[in-house]
Structures are given as structure tokens and as C-alpha cells.
Write a protein that holds these residues in place. Structure first.
Motif, PDB file in Angstrom:
ATOM      1  N   LYS A 120       0.685  -1.025   0.224  1.00 50.32           N
ATOM      2  CA  LYS A 120       0.083  -0.068   0.209  1.00 50.32           C
ATOM      3  C   LYS A 120       0.778   1.524   0.090  1.00 50.32           C
ATOM      4  CE  LYS A 120      -3.987   1.870   2.044  1.00 50.32           C
ATOM      5  NZ  LYS A 120      -5.122   1.840   2.573  1.00 50.32           N
ATOM      6  N   ILE A 121       1.645   1.107   0.729  1.00 56.94           N
ATOM      7  CA  ILE A 121       2.595   2.560   0.920  1.00 56.94           C
ATOM      8  C   ILE A 121       3.665   2.831  -0.626  1.00 56.94           C
ATOM      9  CG2 ILE A 121       5.508   3.247   1.525  1.00 56.94           C
ATOM     10  CD1 ILE A 121       4.420   2.379   4.708  1.00 56.94           C
ATOM     11  N   GLU A 122       3.652   1.776  -1.116  1.00 53.61           N
ATOM     12  CA  GLU A 122       4.027   1.547  -2.518  1.00 53.61           C
ATOM     13  C   GLU A 122       3.583   2.461  -3.821  1.00 53.61           C
ATOM     14  OE1 GLU A 122       7.584  -1.340  -5.225  1.00 53.61           O
ATOM     15  OE2 GLU A 122       5.392  -1.936  -4.552  1.00 53.61           O
ATOM     16  N   ALA A 123       2.445   1.257  -3.567  1.00 52.27           N
ATOM     17  CA  ALA A 123       1.707   2.076  -4.534  1.00 52.27           C
ATOM     18  C   ALA A 123       0.968   3.727  -3.977  1.00 52.27           C
ATOM     19  CB  ALA A 123       0.338   1.290  -3.984  1.00 52.27           C
ATOM     20  N   LEU A 124       0.919   4.260  -3.058  1.00 52.79           N
ATOM     21  CA  LEU A 124       1.044   5.368  -3.109  1.00 52.79           C
ATOM     22  C   LEU A 124       2.128   6.370  -3.613  1.00 52.79           C
ATOM     23  CD1 LEU A 124      -1.125   4.997   0.845  1.00 52.79           C
ATOM     24  CD2 LEU A 124      -2.154   6.888  -1.336  1.00 52.79           C
ATOM     25  N   TRP A 125       2.654   5.604  -2.905  1.00 55.69           N
ATOM     26  CA  TRP A 125       4.263   6.772  -3.507  1.00 55.69           C
ATOM     27  C   TRP A 125       4.413   6.668  -4.541  1.00 55.69           C
ATOM     28  CZ3 TRP A 125       9.139   5.278  -5.734  1.00 55.69           C
ATOM     29  CH2 TRP A 125       9.769   5.632  -5.669  1.00 55.69           C
ATOM     30  N   LYS A 126       4.443   5.465  -5.694  1.00 51.53           N
ATOM     31  CA  LYS A 126       4.142   5.538  -6.948  1.00 51.53           C
ATOM     32  C   LYS A 126       3.437   6.121  -7.553  1.00 51.53           C
ATOM     33  CE  LYS A 126       6.481   1.127  -7.825  1.00 51.53           C
ATOM     34  NZ  LYS A 126       5.884  -0.742  -8.727  1.00 51.53           N
ATOM     35  N   GLU A 127       2.275   6.604  -6.519  1.00 53.38           N
ATOM     36  CA  GLU A 127       0.720   7.573  -7.772  1.00 53.38           C
ATOM     37  C   GLU A 127       1.570   8.975  -7.481  1.00 53.38           C
ATOM     38  OE1 GLU A 127      -4.214   8.080  -6.260  1.00 53.38           O
ATOM     39  OE2 GLU A 127      -3.378   6.485  -5.662  1.00 53.38           O
ATOM     40  N   TYR A 128       2.607   8.605  -5.898  1.00 49.10           N
ATOM     41  CA  TYR A 128       2.587  10.624  -6.378  1.00 49.10           C
ATOM     42  C   TYR A 128       3.824  10.793  -7.190  1.00 49.10           C
ATOM     43  CZ  TYR A 128       4.581  14.249  -4.101  1.00 49.10           C
ATOM     44  OH  TYR A 128       4.942  15.713  -3.668  1.00 49.10           O
ATOM     45  N   GLU A 129       4.432   9.832  -7.331  1.00 45.06           N
ATOM     46  CA  GLU A 129       5.581   9.855  -8.636  1.00 45.06           C
ATOM     47  C   GLU A 129       5.027  10.207  -9.544  1.00 45.06           C
ATOM     48  OE1 GLU A 129       9.041  10.628  -7.730  1.00 45.06           O
ATOM     49  OE2 GLU A 129       8.118  10.721  -5.914  1.00 45.06           O
ATOM     50  N   GLU A 130       3.771   9.407  -9.903  1.00 44.53           N
ATOM     51  CA  GLU A 130       3.985   9.114 -11.548  1.00 44.53           C
ATOM     52  C   GLU A 130       2.906  11.109 -11.554  1.00 44.53           C
ATOM     53  OE1 GLU A 130       1.783   5.491 -11.589  1.00 44.53           O
ATOM     54  OE2 GLU A 130       4.007   4.611 -11.548  1.00 44.53           O
ATOM     55  N   GLN A 131       2.349  11.251 -10.965  1.00 43.39           N
ATOM     56  CA  GLN A 131       1.303  12.323 -10.632  1.00 43.39           C
ATOM     57  C   GLN A 131      -0.150  12.277 -12.121  1.00 43.39           C
ATOM     58  OE1 GLN A 131       1.564  15.131  -8.967  1.00 43.39           O
ATOM     59  NE2 GLN A 131       2.246  14.317  -7.971  1.00 43.39           N
TER      60      GLN A 131
END
Length: 192
Positions: A120-131
Motif C-alpha cells: 500500500k505504501i509503495e502504491a501510494l508513493w508510485k501514484e504520487y511520483e507518477e502524478q
């Protein structure tokens, strides 16, 4: 934050008295959040916590606010490994992205063993990074606004002029409400 009086008793700051102006009062609340921080310098955790509370202050019902709050908390998590890389260090954006991606991979796969929480942490981080989502773009705007709020507080505390921080944050705000908060901060700064 409570201080000590000469008698040793704690002295608390007075409660805020509303001005009746929504922008002024909201900014005052955002500035009060500074009291939650560790005095000089700001930590990454301070930054992420204030962003999470800012996310809770939006009136934009189209956003998944709980998701935004969580995204605020994890968006700079890689900095626990690589630190806050600044442009003055001469590290390219691509290298910065790579270092942060390696740190997140290490956290998620090597330290948290791909647990449900880690994923979940990884998915949220990736979503933020991908914008690519409105929540990620909203959180990016909160990141910029929080930097400007912090710069304003440094200006007031240290009688310094930190225009570069405002130039690199406030003009880039895209979310209508956050842009309004930034405009209110700019008016406060100009004494208007």
C-alpha cells in the motif's frame, strides 16, 4: 507550544481570536501547525504531517481525502534513506528519482517483505511520483504550499527574505482551493 514562566509554571499561548475572514483564519490555523514541529530545522516528518492536516482542510468533495492524507504521509518516505536532495547538490532529477526508487524498493521488498502495508505504501508513493491522478496532483500542490508556509515562517522568525521559495512554489499551484490558500499566503506576506 507551552513555555515556562519564572515561577516554573507552564504558560500557554493565547487562543486564536477569529478575524471573521476565512482566508486569514485558515492561514492562522496552518501557521499554528508549525508549533507541532521540532524547532529548527524542520524535519521531513514535520513537513509530511502538516501536509496531511492541510489535506484534511480541503472542501473538495471530488477528492479521496483519506487517500490524500496517506499519500502526504508517504510521499517523501524515500528521504529517510537518501535525505532531502536539493538542486544545489548537483544531482540530476533522473538520478534523484533512481535513488528514491531504490530506497522505496529496499523498504518495501527487503525491510517490509512485501507485506500488505508495504504494498500500500509503495502504491501510494508510485501514484504520487507518477502524478496521473487528481489526488497525486493535489498532494503535489500541498507539498508546494507547505514549503511556502515554512518559508514564510522562516522569514518571520529570522527576518530574512526568501523569495526563491515562493517563486518555485506558489506560481505552480494548480488545484483551485490550494491556489487560493497560496494567494492568501502571498497577501499575508505583502501585508495586504
Amino acid at each position: 507550544m507551552a513555555e515556562q514562566s519564572s515561577s516554573g509554571k507552564r504558560v500557554f499561548p493565547p487562543l486564536y481570536v477569529s478575524t471573521g475572514d476565512v482566508d486569514t483564519d485558515r492561514l492562522a490555523f496552518f501557521h499554528v501547525l508549525e508549533r507541532l514541529k521540532i524547532p529548527n530545522p524542520e524535519s521531513i516528518a514535520d513537513h509530511m504531517c502538516r501536509m496531511a492536516i492541510l489535506a484534511m482542510c480541503t472542501s473538495d468533495a471530488s477528492l479521496d481525502i483519506p487517500k490524500c492524507v496517506l499519500m502526504c504521509i508517504v510521499h517523501d518516505l524515500a528521504e529517510a534513506q537518501v535525505g532531502d536532495i536539493t538542486p544545489s547538490e548537483g544531482i540530476s532529477k533522473e538520478e534523484k528519482r533512481q535513488l528514491e526508487a531504490e530506497a522505496m524498493h529496499n523498504f518495501v521488498h527487503d525491510m517490509l517483505h512485501r507485506s500488505e502495508a508495504a504494498l500500500k505504501i509503495e502504491a501510494l508513493w508510485k501514484e504520487y511520483e507518477e502524478q496521473q491522478t487528481k489526488e497525486a496532483r493535489f498532494v503535489k500542490d500541498l507539498d508546494r504550499l507547505e514549503m511556502a508556509l515554512q518559508a514564510r515562517e522562516y522569514e518571520k522568525a529570522h527576518c530574512r527574505y526568501l523569495q526563491d521559495f515562493f517563486d518555485s512554489s506558489l506560481p505552480l499551484l494548480r488545484h483551485e482551493e490550494v491556489r487560493g490558500w497560496g494567494e492568501a499566503l502571498d497577501r499575508e506576506r505583502r501585508g495586504a
